[in-house]
Motif scaffolding. Structure first.
Motif, PDB file in Angstrom:
ATOM      1  N   PHE A 119      46.839  35.922 100.725  1.00 13.11           N
ATOM      2  CA  PHE A 119      45.553  36.132 101.389  1.00 13.11           C
ATOM      3  C   PHE A 119      45.004  37.529 101.063  1.00 13.11           C
ATOM      4  CE2 PHE A 119      42.838  37.400 104.915  1.00 13.11           C
ATOM      5  CZ  PHE A 119      41.982  36.312 105.005  1.00 13.11           C
ATOM      6  N   LEU A 120      45.887  38.527 101.156  1.00 14.55           N
ATOM      7  CA  LEU A 120      45.473  39.900 100.842  1.00 14.55           C
ATOM      8  C   LEU A 120      44.972  39.989  99.397  1.00 14.55           C
ATOM      9  CD1 LEU A 120      45.334  42.909 101.709  1.00 14.55           C
ATOM     10  CD2 LEU A 120      47.668  43.148 100.840  1.00 14.55           C
ATOM     11  N   ALA A 121      45.684  39.346  98.473  1.00 11.84           N
ATOM     12  CA  ALA A 121      45.284  39.384  97.057  1.00 11.84           C
ATOM     13  C   ALA A 121      43.906  38.746  96.871  1.00 11.84           C
ATOM     14  CB  ALA A 121      46.329  38.671  96.194  1.00 11.84           C
ATOM     15  N   THR A 217      47.282  52.134  95.729  1.00 11.92           N
ATOM     16  CA  THR A 217      47.244  51.689  97.123  1.00 11.92           C
ATOM     17  C   THR A 217      48.559  50.991  97.453  1.00 11.92           C
ATOM     18  OG1 THR A 217      45.972  50.485  98.790  1.00 11.92           O
ATOM     19  CG2 THR A 217      46.070  49.496  96.622  1.00 11.92           C
ATOM     20  N   SER A 218      48.690  50.562  98.693  1.00 11.87           N
ATOM     21  CA  SER A 218      49.936  49.946  99.133  1.00 11.87           C
ATOM     22  C   SER A 218      49.644  48.552  99.701  1.00 11.87           C
ATOM     23  CB  SER A 218      50.585  50.882 100.143  1.00 11.87           C
ATOM     24  OG  SER A 218      51.094  50.171 101.204  1.00 11.87           O
ATOM     25  N   ALA A 219      50.655  47.795 100.005  1.00  7.58           N
ATOM     26  CA  ALA A 219      50.439  46.462 100.606  1.00  7.58           C
ATOM     27  C   ALA A 219      51.593  46.186 101.546  1.00  7.58           C
ATOM     28  CB  ALA A 219      50.363  45.389  99.516  1.00  7.58           C
ATOM     29  N   ASN A 220      51.979  47.201 102.323  1.00  9.00           N
ATOM     30  CA  ASN A 220      53.161  46.974 103.160  1.00  9.00           C
ATOM     31  C   ASN A 220      52.813  46.274 104.466  1.00  9.00           C
ATOM     32  OD1 ASN A 220      52.158  49.014 104.706  1.00  9.00           O
ATOM     33  ND2 ASN A 220      53.415  50.569 103.725  1.00  9.00           N
ATOM     34  N   SER A 221      53.832  46.027 105.260  1.00  4.97           N
ATOM     35  CA  SER A 221      53.678  45.085 106.373  1.00  4.97           C
ATOM     36  C   SER A 221      52.759  45.621 107.464  1.00  4.97           C
ATOM     37  CB  SER A 221      55.045  44.724 106.954  1.00  4.97           C
ATOM     38  OG  SER A 221      55.342  45.511 108.087  1.00  4.97           O
ATOM     39  N   ILE A 222      52.401  46.901 107.409  1.00  3.83           N
ATOM     40  CA  ILE A 222      51.483  47.387 108.437  1.00  3.83           C
ATOM     41  C   ILE A 222      50.026  47.253 108.015  1.00  3.83           C
ATOM     42  CG2 ILE A 222      53.120  48.875 109.617  1.00  3.83           C
ATOM     43  CD1 ILE A 222      52.342  51.148 107.968  1.00  3.83           C
ATOM     44  N   SER A 223      49.763  46.852 106.760  1.00  2.00           N
ATOM     45  CA  SER A 223      48.379  46.636 106.330  1.00  2.00           C
ATOM     46  C   SER A 223      47.726  45.558 107.201  1.00  2.00           C
ATOM     47  CB  SER A 223      48.337  46.146 104.888  1.00  2.00           C
ATOM     48  OG  SER A 223      48.815  47.128 104.015  1.00  2.00           O
ATOM     49  N   LEU A 224      46.488  45.814 107.578  1.00  2.00           N
ATOM     50  CA  LEU A 224      45.746  44.817 108.355  1.00  2.00           C
ATOM     51  C   LEU A 224      45.683  43.484 107.620  1.00  2.00           C
ATOM     52  CD1 LEU A 224      43.967  44.374 110.896  1.00  2.00           C
ATOM     53  CD2 LEU A 224      42.009  44.907 109.442  1.00  2.00           C
ATOM     54  N   GLY A 225      45.564  43.559 106.294  1.00  2.00           N
ATOM     55  CA  GLY A 225      45.471  42.349 105.469  1.00  2.00           C
ATOM     56  C   GLY A 225      46.777  41.575 105.383  1.00  2.00           C
TER      57      GLY A 225
END
Ligand SMILES: *Cc1c(COP(=O)(O)O)cnc(C)c1O
Length: 438
Positions: A119-121, A217-225
């Motif tokens: 979804f984030l991607a 940028t990052s995509a860790n588990s705290i990202s809103l996305g």
């Protein structure tokens, strides 16, 4: 809909900017300014597909997004595989109809993180300007996040992925799943722990000079996305369960960083008929001690069989505290139970006969909590969230159940591809050099 930081130091932000930023500028976590409560015509009725529920559940958050119109199509691509609720065999004391497994492992990398990563991607791709420079997504992973993010961004124009994982501290199949991509994905096996990987990623992300030279940028588990899309499978399961049975479904969520459980709580607050939520942790028992009345006391991480839950300081705890008036209210809303390695082993070994399934070590923590609830006489319908496929942890699971576990096709495809990992020392300068030469 606006998003605010759990630390209160960031002006309210629209969703598109919050998705791109991931973390709020004041170092806090983004949360919706108010939680939207959906109409019972949505929350209590059957829905044909997970993608349709996702589009309905996420629509209130995307009201002023550039992606508003595209949301249903984007959800159809991100949620392209099911999250079935499978009835478990009973343990001889009941009719077996009220124990369920919510299987979240049918995606390309066989863990629940596929949903949110995809979804984030989709969101970041759709929000990206055609002439923007390549964005490099840097992820430190203890196993499953890196593979899900790599799978979601693999060959996606405009994006590159750099994965850092602790060499020798993930299962052999997890390691292969991290190294099997190539193209725009680079995987470094770091001669250190997950905490070292995370610290190196943070150092790079806060290196001003580096960030002027590349879009990082990052995509860790705290990202809103990552948080929002995880609401969808809880919403979908709960509404269909209610439509069929006229009652709420209770959930047991295997928990590490609290991202998946925070999404279950958000789905409940949005009005989806979810009863109680119980967190199952491994021997890293910061949360069980807090929910039993102790102080919140983060600790150094202990290595366990359920390695994706080896977390000593759950980063989404800040969101939970934000959503409740005080710790007493939070303790009244949730419970948490710790499960040690010996119990994980025993639960896996007994699960085929007792429940009719082979669980991964994380799911086994949840199953054990279910067994405790039944032993205490709890008769409500409970679903244990199955966070990964057991074939990903074959080296632990197969000796315990005494037979091979069939590998799902998507996972087999990755395992058949060559590995492309590169070794890396625990050294910020070495990572910086590799990022710049990439
Ligand atoms: C990430 C992960 C967890 C923990 O989820 P959190 O959102 O960090 O609580 C549990 N099981 C598996 C298999 C995972 O990959």
């Amino acid at each position: 809909m606006r998003f605010v930081s759990t630390r209160g130091g960031t002006p309210p932000t629209g969703i598109d900017a919050a998705l791109i930023a991931g973390l709020a500028p004041d170092g806090g976590l983004y949360v919706p300014a108010t939680v939207p409560v959906l109409d019972p015509a949505i929350t209590r009725t059957a829905s044909p597909t997970l993608a349709a529920t996702a589009a309905q559940a996420l629509a209130p958050y995307f009201g002023d997004s550039a992606l508003r119109e595209a949301l249903p199509a984007l959800c159809a691509r991100a949620y392209a595989f099911d999250a079935p609720l499978r009835p478990l065999r009973g343990d001889g004391n009941d009719d077996g109809g009220d124990d369920f497994l919510l299987e979240l492992f049918h995606g390309p990398t066989a863990a629940f993180k596929d949903y949110a990563a995809r979804f984030l991607a989709e969101c970041l791709s759709a929000l990206r300007a055609a002439d923007a420079p390549t964005t490099t997504i840097l992820v430190a992973t203890s196993g499953d996040t890196g593979a899900a993010v790599a799978g979601a961004f693999h060959r996606r124009p405009g994006f590159a992925v750099v994965i850092l994982y602790p060499d020798g501290r993930v299962s052999p199949r997890q390691a292969h799943g991290l190294e099997c991509w190539g193209d725009n994905v680079r995987t470094f096996r770091v001669a250190g722990t997950f905490d070292d990987c995370q610290r190196m990623a943070k150092a790079a992300l806060s290196d001003r000079d580096l960030r002027e030279r590349m879009a990082l940028t990052s995509a860790n588990s705290i990202s809103l996305g990552r948080l929002l899309p995880q609401v969808a499978y809880y919403a979908h399961t709960a509404r269909n369960f209610f439509a069929a049975r006229g009652e709420a479904l209770d959930l047991i969520v295997p928990t590490g960083n609290l991202g998946n459980a925070a999404a279950a709580l958000l789905a409940q607050r949005m009005g989806f008929p979810i009863g109680d939520i119980v967190l199952a942790t491994n021997a890293n028992d910061v949360l069980p001690r807090f929910f039993a009345g102790g102080d919140y006391a983060p600790e150094a991480t202990k290595a366990t069989l359920a390695n994706a839950m080896d977390v000593g300081a759950p980063s989404n705890f800040e969101r939970l505290r934000h959503w409740f008036a005080d710790d007493a209210a939070l303790r009244a809303a949730l419970r948490a139970e710790a499960v040690d390695d010996a119990t994980i082993r025993a639960t896996i070994a007994a699960a085929p006969a007792r429940h009719g399934v082979v669980p991964c070590p994380h799911t086994a923590c949840g199953l054990h909590v279910l067994e405790r609830l039944r032993a205490d006489g709890d008769a409500r319908p409970w679903a244990v969230v199955a966070t990964a496929h057991p074939a990903k942890f074959d080296s632990i699971v197969e000796p315990l159940v005494g037979h091979a576990v069939e590998v799902p096709p998507a996972l087999a495809e990755g395992l058949a591809r060559p590995a492309h990992g590169e070794p890396l020392a625990v050294d910020d300068a070495a990572l910086r050099a590799r990022l710049l030469d990439g």
